[in-house]
Design a protein around this motif. Structure first.
Motif, PDB file in Angstrom:
ATOM      1  N   VAL A  32       0.959  -1.349  -0.417  1.00 23.55           N
ATOM      2  CA  VAL A  32      -0.076  -0.430   0.027  1.00 23.55           C
ATOM      3  C   VAL A  32       1.165   1.522   0.026  1.00 23.55           C
ATOM      4  O   VAL A  32       0.530   2.093  -0.753  1.00 23.55           O
ATOM      5  N   VAL A  33       2.153   1.093   1.197  1.00 26.99           N
ATOM      6  CA  VAL A  33       3.000   2.251   0.936  1.00 26.99           C
ATOM      7  C   VAL A  33       3.597   2.718  -0.503  1.00 26.99           C
ATOM      8  O   VAL A  33       3.315   3.593  -1.080  1.00 26.99           O
ATOM      9  N   HIS A  34       3.562   1.858  -1.251  1.00 24.35           N
ATOM     10  CA  HIS A  34       4.932   1.902  -2.392  1.00 24.35           C
ATOM     11  C   HIS A  34       3.754   1.841  -3.283  1.00 24.35           C
ATOM     12  O   HIS A  34       3.631   2.187  -4.667  1.00 24.35           O
ATOM     13  N   ARG A  35       2.035   2.340  -3.321  1.00 21.00           N
ATOM     14  CA  ARG A  35       1.192   2.360  -3.981  1.00 21.00           C
ATOM     15  C   ARG A  35       1.637   1.043  -5.369  1.00 21.00           C
ATOM     16  O   ARG A  35       1.836   1.177  -6.396  1.00 21.00           O
ATOM     17  N   HIS A  36       2.069   0.008  -5.109  1.00 24.49           N
ATOM     18  CA  HIS A  36       2.087  -1.150  -5.846  1.00 24.49           C
ATOM     19  C   HIS A  36       1.264  -1.886  -6.512  1.00 24.49           C
ATOM     20  O   HIS A  36       1.177  -2.110  -8.038  1.00 24.49           O
ATOM     21  N   GLY A  37      -0.242  -1.731  -6.546  1.00 26.89           N
ATOM     22  CA  GLY A  37      -1.439  -2.334  -7.244  1.00 26.89           C
ATOM     23  C   GLY A  37      -2.267  -1.350  -8.220  1.00 26.89           C
ATOM     24  O   GLY A  37      -1.545  -1.585  -9.298  1.00 26.89           O
ATOM     25  N   LEU A  38      -1.751  -0.472  -7.793  1.00 25.47           N
ATOM     26  CA  LEU A  38      -1.886   0.979  -8.425  1.00 25.47           C
ATOM     27  C   LEU A  38      -0.785   1.076 -10.143  1.00 25.47           C
ATOM     28  O   LEU A  38      -1.132   0.766 -10.892  1.00 25.47           O
ATOM     29  N   GLY A  39      -0.014   0.746  -9.404  1.00 20.62           N
ATOM     30  CA  GLY A  39       1.236   0.787 -10.352  1.00 20.62           C
ATOM     31  C   GLY A  39       1.430  -0.261 -11.805  1.00 20.62           C
ATOM     32  O   GLY A  39       1.651  -0.342 -12.399  1.00 20.62           O
ATOM     33  N   SER A  40       0.268  -1.516 -10.733  1.00 19.35           N
ATOM     34  CA  SER A  40       0.710  -2.237 -11.986  1.00 19.35           C
ATOM     35  C   SER A  40      -0.531  -2.308 -12.657  1.00 19.35           C
ATOM     36  O   SER A  40      -0.541  -3.798 -13.809  1.00 19.35           O
ATOM     37  N   ILE A  41      -1.005  -1.225 -12.893  1.00 15.78           N
ATOM     38  CA  ILE A  41      -2.477  -0.815 -13.625  1.00 15.78           C
ATOM     39  C   ILE A  41      -1.948  -0.230 -15.011  1.00 15.78           C
ATOM     40  O   ILE A  41      -0.922   0.327 -15.700  1.00 15.78           O
ATOM     41  N   ARG A  42      -1.863  -1.679 -16.605  1.00 17.06           N
ATOM     42  CA  ARG A  42      -1.456  -1.471 -17.999  1.00 17.06           C
ATOM     43  C   ARG A  42      -2.817  -1.046 -19.093  1.00 17.06           C
ATOM     44  O   ARG A  42      -2.384  -1.179 -20.126  1.00 17.06           O
ATOM     45  N   SER A  43      -3.984  -0.755 -18.032  1.00 17.60           N
ATOM     46  CA  SER A  43      -5.445  -0.425 -19.230  1.00 17.60           C
ATOM     47  C   SER A  43      -5.002   1.084 -20.006  1.00 17.60           C
ATOM     48  O   SER A  43      -4.220   1.743 -19.313  1.00 17.60           O
ATOM     49  N   ALA A  44      -4.561   1.344 -21.306  1.00 22.41           N
ATOM     50  CA  ALA A  44      -4.886   2.021 -21.657  1.00 22.41           C
ATOM     51  C   ALA A  44      -5.844   2.810 -21.626  1.00 22.41           C
ATOM     52  O   ALA A  44      -5.603   4.579 -21.893  1.00 22.41           O
ATOM     53  N   ARG A  45      -7.330   2.733 -22.048  1.00 19.11           N
ATOM     54  CA  ARG A  45      -8.114   3.304 -21.885  1.00 19.11           C
ATOM     55  C   ARG A  45      -7.949   3.721 -20.086  1.00 19.11           C
ATOM     56  O   ARG A  45      -8.298   4.978 -19.728  1.00 19.11           O
ATOM     57  N   VAL A  46      -7.616   3.426 -19.086  1.00 14.32           N
ATOM     58  CA  VAL A  46      -7.812   3.813 -17.745  1.00 14.32           C
ATOM     59  C   VAL A  46      -5.990   5.491 -17.414  1.00 14.32           C
ATOM     60  O   VAL A  46      -6.311   6.097 -16.921  1.00 14.32           O
ATOM     61  N   ILE A  47      -5.513   4.866 -18.396  1.00 14.08           N
ATOM     62  CA  ILE A  47      -4.010   5.513 -18.520  1.00 14.08           C
ATOM     63  C   ILE A  47      -4.776   6.676 -18.994  1.00 14.08           C
ATOM     64  O   ILE A  47      -4.546   7.849 -18.878  1.00 14.08           O
ATOM     65  N   GLY A  48      -5.568   6.845 -20.758  1.00 18.25           N
ATOM     66  CA  GLY A  48      -5.435   7.524 -21.075  1.00 18.25           C
ATOM     67  C   GLY A  48      -6.381   8.026 -20.476  1.00 18.25           C
ATOM     68  O   GLY A  48      -6.549   9.829 -20.902  1.00 18.25           O
ATOM     69  N   ALA A  49      -7.571   7.897 -19.757  1.00 20.10           N
ATOM     70  CA  ALA A  49      -8.120   9.098 -18.803  1.00 20.10           C
ATOM     71  C   ALA A  49      -7.703   9.142 -18.326  1.00 20.10           C
ATOM     72  O   ALA A  49      -8.282  10.636 -17.510  1.00 20.10           O
ATOM     73  N   LEU A  50      -6.493   9.175 -17.006  1.00 22.25           N
ATOM     74  CA  LEU A  50      -5.835   9.989 -16.179  1.00 22.25           C
ATOM     75  C   LEU A  50      -4.820  11.662 -16.794  1.00 22.25           C
ATOM     76  O   LEU A  50      -5.009  12.675 -16.242  1.00 22.25           O
TER      77      LEU A  50
END
Lengths: 319, 163
Positions: free
Chosen positions: A168-186
């Protein structure tokens, strides 16, 4: 911050990350997440990834000090990941055991580099024989009965919880996201809105929310974090245990027992389940710890182990 | 024997990267922040602030900041991880909040994106039950209970100098 200046900011972070991958590729501990990107893409550090369009996983722009998500967004993502995990695994509802896990886990979280989350860290035991533990980006941490049965003392439970807190501290879960759609939305600011939304925008944001949730679940349950993220979490767990006064070598004892359980599983030629499917071989993590984080750590515990182990047995006797 | 957590604050000093500076305007990044009389988790709570409230950093200690609320001018100590630079809370990409002179609170909460409304919509679509998640979140223990849990084994949580 307007859109163009944010894009500049994200691009700058990407440039810095890429530069680190180029110049310090040997420093796996300190640059775990940056290296994960390099490994994942098979990139040796060219200028190709400098463009924003080249962001392939969020680990390029997510680290302990910098997240493209707000704390509130992390919390709501965490809640939906937690709710979906609880569709798959029933909760173990014995209050005494869960209260014990929460007291222990929350003391450890206070000793982490990120003691304050939007809602805080909470813990729940899953009613399954599978040996596993999960953490959501919102600070919801699960540990299975199977995992708890492998532990023989409070510092060993602490070691498992500290490892999850570190994700949680290192935000590893969020870092693992590779969906182009999610990254594009951000990148496009799709999730930036001042008021309640409706109609097509509500549908779009909800879809992106669902996709973010699925991506993290995929990492937690099927794909696993990168090896670099696991090593980083192990090293942070050692620090957390040490700060509180637990024996940091407890993590090695748990890993060795996990390794034995995994060997038994392989001998039975069953399909890998739980941590076996998503984690590097425990013995390789032990070797990593012994040559890095644990090298200069005194082995003896500084807490009163007699009291700790008595309450461990009382709280988890029925597990 | 009681050195453990009293010491970890000093350790934190060495490892926590300072994200904020004295004089800077920052935003509360937790749902409810407790401003304390000293830089320690057991220090007396003087006032509470909500997610998105604007505060100015007036003093820094390792791992901790003393902040003053922009609206009420009340001040107190917070762990650094309870505040974020305003940019981290994602102002509107249109810049609308700044242009219209919206209140500091509206500006800070801009860009909340995934929120209760989206969760409700998702829950309805996916038929997910959040009851157990709510119960799990109810296991948050008060700091004094955590201090008792730790003191039973010879550790302590710093009160940051409170008497």
């Amino acid at each position: 911050m307007n859109r163009s200046s944010r894009i500049v900011r994200i691009a700058m972070i990407t440039i810095v990350t890429a530069a680190l991958v180029v110049s310090c590729a040997g420093l796996s501990g300190a640059l775990g997440s940056a290296l994960a990107v390099g490994e994942g893409l098979g990139v040796s550090g060219s200028g190709a990834r400098l463009a924003l369009a080249g962001v392939r996983t969020l680990s390029e722009v997510v680290d302990a000090a910098n997240s493209p998500f707000t704390p509130e967004q992390e919390y709501y993502i965490g809640r939906s990941v937690a709710a979906t995990i609880l569709k798959q695994y029933p909760a173990y509802t014995t209050v005494r055991a869960n209260r014990y896990i929460n007291s222990l886990g929350q003391v450890l979280a206070l000793a982490s580099d990120r003691p304050q989350l939007y809602h805080g860290y909470t813990f729940l035991i899953l009613d399954t024989d599978e040996i596993n533990a999960f953490a959501t980006p919102g600070g919801h941490i699960f540990i299975s009965r199977g995992m708890l049965r492998l532990t023989t003392s409070e510092d060993e439970v602490a070691a498992v919880l500290a490892h999850e807190i570190a994700h949680v501290v290192h935000r590893h879960g969020l870092g693992s996201i590779r969906s182009a759609r999610v990254i594009g939305a951000l990148q496009q600011g799709t999730l930036d809105m001042l008021d309640e939304v409706s109609g097509a925008q509500l549908r779009e944001v909800t879809e992106i929310f669902g996709e973010t949730t699925s991506e993290i679940l995929d990492t937690l349950i099927t794909r696993g974090y990168s090896g670099a993220s696991e090593r980083e979490a192990d090293a942070s767990a050692v620090e957390i245990l040490n700060r509180v006064g637990y024996d940091p070598h407890a993590i090695v004892r748990v890993l060795e027992r996990m390794d034995a359980a995994q060997r038994a599983e392989y001998e039975g030629s069953r399909e890998p389940v739980g941590f076996s499917k998503t984690h590097p071989r425990p013995q390789s993590r032990v070797n990593g710890l012994n040559t890095t984080a644990l090298r200069n750590v005194e082995p003896e515990s500084r807490i009163r182990t007699d009291v700790a182990d008595r309450r461990f047995r009382e709280a988890l006797s029925g597990i | 024997m009681r050195r453990s957590i009293a010491f970890f604050l000093f350790v934190l000093a060495a490892v926590t990267l300072s994200a904020v500076n004295v004089g800077q305007l920052v935003t509360i990044s937790v749902r409810e922040a407790e401003l304390r009389s000293n830089p320690g988790f057991l220090a007396t709570v003087q006032t509470r602030l909500a997610y998105g409230d604007s505060v100015r950093v007036v003093e820094k200690r390792p791992g901790w900041v003393r902040v003053q609320a922009v609206e009420t001018e009340m001040d107190g100590w917070l762990h650094e991880s309870a505040v974020a630079p305003p940019a981290d809370l994602r102002l509107s990409s249109t810049g609308r909040a700044g242009d219209t002179g919206a209140s500091t609170r509206e500006i800070a909460l801009a860009g909340r994106g995934f929120n209760q409304q989206i969760e409700a919509e998702y829950q309805e679509q996916q038929q997910i039950d959040f009851t157990m998640v709510d119960e799990m979140e109810g296991f948050l223990q008060p700091t004094d209970e955590l201090a008792a849990f730790l003191s039973a084994i010879g550790g302590s949580i710093s009160d940051g100098g409170d008497q």
